[in-house]
Design a protein around this motif. Sequence first.
Motif, PDB file in Angstrom:
ATOM      1  N   UNK A  30     113.911  29.633  93.068  1.00 24.03           N
ATOM      2  CA  UNK A  30     113.683  29.359  91.652  1.00 24.03           C
ATOM      3  C   UNK A  30     113.254  30.611  90.885  1.00 24.03           C
ATOM      4  N   UNK A  31     112.504  31.494  91.536  1.00 24.81           N
ATOM      5  CA  UNK A  31     112.082  32.720  90.864  1.00 24.81           C
ATOM      6  C   UNK A  31     113.291  33.545  90.428  1.00 24.81           C
ATOM      7  N   UNK A  32     114.322  33.572  91.262  1.00 21.80           N
ATOM      8  CA  UNK A  32     115.460  34.462  91.016  1.00 21.80           C
ATOM      9  C   UNK A  32     116.648  33.795  90.322  1.00 21.80           C
ATOM     10  N   UNK A  33     116.735  32.467  90.332  1.00 18.45           N
ATOM     11  CA  UNK A  33     117.930  31.812  89.783  1.00 18.45           C
ATOM     12  C   UNK A  33     117.682  31.010  88.508  1.00 18.45           C
ATOM     13  N   UNK A  34     116.430  30.681  88.215  1.00 13.72           N
ATOM     14  CA  UNK A  34     116.137  29.881  87.010  1.00 13.72           C
ATOM     15  C   UNK A  34     116.194  30.769  85.767  1.00 13.72           C
ATOM     16  N   UNK A  35     116.825  30.306  84.676  1.00 10.98           N
ATOM     17  CA  UNK A  35     116.865  31.085  83.426  1.00 10.98           C
ATOM     18  C   UNK A  35     115.541  30.958  82.656  1.00 10.98           C
ATOM     19  N   UNK A  36     114.529  31.666  83.125  1.00 11.41           N
ATOM     20  CA  UNK A  36     113.194  31.572  82.537  1.00 11.41           C
ATOM     21  C   UNK A  36     113.190  32.049  81.094  1.00 11.41           C
ATOM     22  N   UNK A  37     112.326  31.439  80.263  1.00 12.26           N
ATOM     23  CA  UNK A  37     112.180  31.841  78.871  1.00 12.26           C
ATOM     24  C   UNK A  37     110.715  31.768  78.471  1.00 12.26           C
ATOM     25  N   UNK A  38     110.376  32.525  77.446  1.00 15.78           N
ATOM     26  CA  UNK A  38     109.020  32.481  76.892  1.00 15.78           C
ATOM     27  C   UNK A  38     109.138  32.164  75.410  1.00 15.78           C
ATOM     28  N   UNK A  39     108.542  31.051  75.010  1.00 13.80           N
ATOM     29  CA  UNK A  39     108.673  30.562  73.637  1.00 13.80           C
ATOM     30  C   UNK A  39     107.381  30.756  72.855  1.00 13.80           C
ATOM     31  N   UNK A  40     107.497  30.896  71.530  1.00 19.04           N
ATOM     32  CA  UNK A  40     106.297  30.875  70.691  1.00 19.04           C
ATOM     33  C   UNK A  40     105.798  29.438  70.534  1.00 19.04           C
ATOM     34  N   UNK A  41     104.483  29.256  70.538  1.00 19.39           N
ATOM     35  CA  UNK A  41     103.882  27.948  70.312  1.00 19.39           C
ATOM     36  C   UNK A  41     102.912  28.054  69.137  1.00 19.39           C
ATOM     37  N   UNK A  42     102.671  26.936  68.486  1.00 21.23           N
ATOM     38  CA  UNK A  42     101.755  26.888  67.354  1.00 21.23           C
ATOM     39  C   UNK A  42     100.488  26.155  67.783  1.00 21.23           C
ATOM     40  N   UNK A  44      96.672  25.285  66.272  1.00 22.48           N
ATOM     41  CA  UNK A  44      95.816  25.279  65.083  1.00 22.48           C
ATOM     42  C   UNK A  44      96.427  26.100  63.954  1.00 22.48           C
ATOM     43  N   UNK A  45      97.747  25.941  63.772  1.00 22.41           N
ATOM     44  CA  UNK A  45      98.427  26.586  62.662  1.00 22.41           C
ATOM     45  C   UNK A  45      98.814  28.035  62.887  1.00 22.41           C
ATOM     46  N   UNK A  46      98.456  28.598  64.048  1.00 26.30           N
ATOM     47  CA  UNK A  46      98.798  29.993  64.330  1.00 26.30           C
ATOM     48  C   UNK A  46      99.820  30.055  65.468  1.00 26.30           C
ATOM     49  N   UNK A  47     100.718  31.042  65.382  1.00 25.41           N
ATOM     50  CA  UNK A  47     101.777  31.172  66.372  1.00 25.41           C
ATOM     51  C   UNK A  47     101.397  32.195  67.442  1.00 25.41           C
ATOM     52  N   UNK A  48     101.602  31.795  68.705  1.00 27.47           N
ATOM     53  CA  UNK A  48     101.346  32.664  69.855  1.00 27.47           C
ATOM     54  C   UNK A  48     102.527  32.544  70.811  1.00 27.47           C
ATOM     55  N   UNK A  49     102.704  33.561  71.652  1.00 29.98           N
ATOM     56  CA  UNK A  49     103.684  33.432  72.729  1.00 29.98           C
ATOM     57  C   UNK A  49     103.063  32.589  73.842  1.00 29.98           C
TER      58      UNK A  49
END
Length: 195
Positions: A30-42, A44-49
Amino acid sequence: MKQIELPELEVWYKTDFLSPEEADYFYKLFETTVPWRQDPIVIFGKQFMQPRLTAFYSENSLSYGYSSIRMQPHPFTTELKNLKDRVEQCTQMSFNCCLLNFYRDGNDSNGWHSDDEKELGKNPEIASVSLGGERFFHLKHKVDKDLKAKILLEKGSLLAMGGQTQHRYKHQIPKSKTHTTPRINLTFRRIFDVL
């Protein structure tokens, strides 16, 4: 499976769901074959990765949303489907999708939350398989703060949640200065079309 004994909690834990050799095999796969992604999340009204990587797989075309993220599914791989079948046999639960999380080190985490999105149904059932490094899993009651638990999720273990758990409790994977080895967990779920 051993049940965690707390009021209004339906959580079970099994340490040796996978053998060490199986856990190592699936981690590398899974480490090598999964298409991992990192999304922004909100938050308390602020956006973070989001402080971890994720991927979403499903047996149908339904997307999955949480924390202002909407994930489109990849089709189940043979290995993921086989693991799902084994999890279903062990837990007597039924799943049609899997949200994968990749905690790259102790700085990656998952803050206090409940998995209570509408598309998960009335009493969501979730089963989590842990691969790679150990991390602590915390539970706390939403009203009575004295009702809490801390479980060390070991490599190859299985944790299952059901009943009123998501309505009564929150859970988290906190940051860690001691458990820093990369960890992957597979959270099998059942989503419903709520549109």
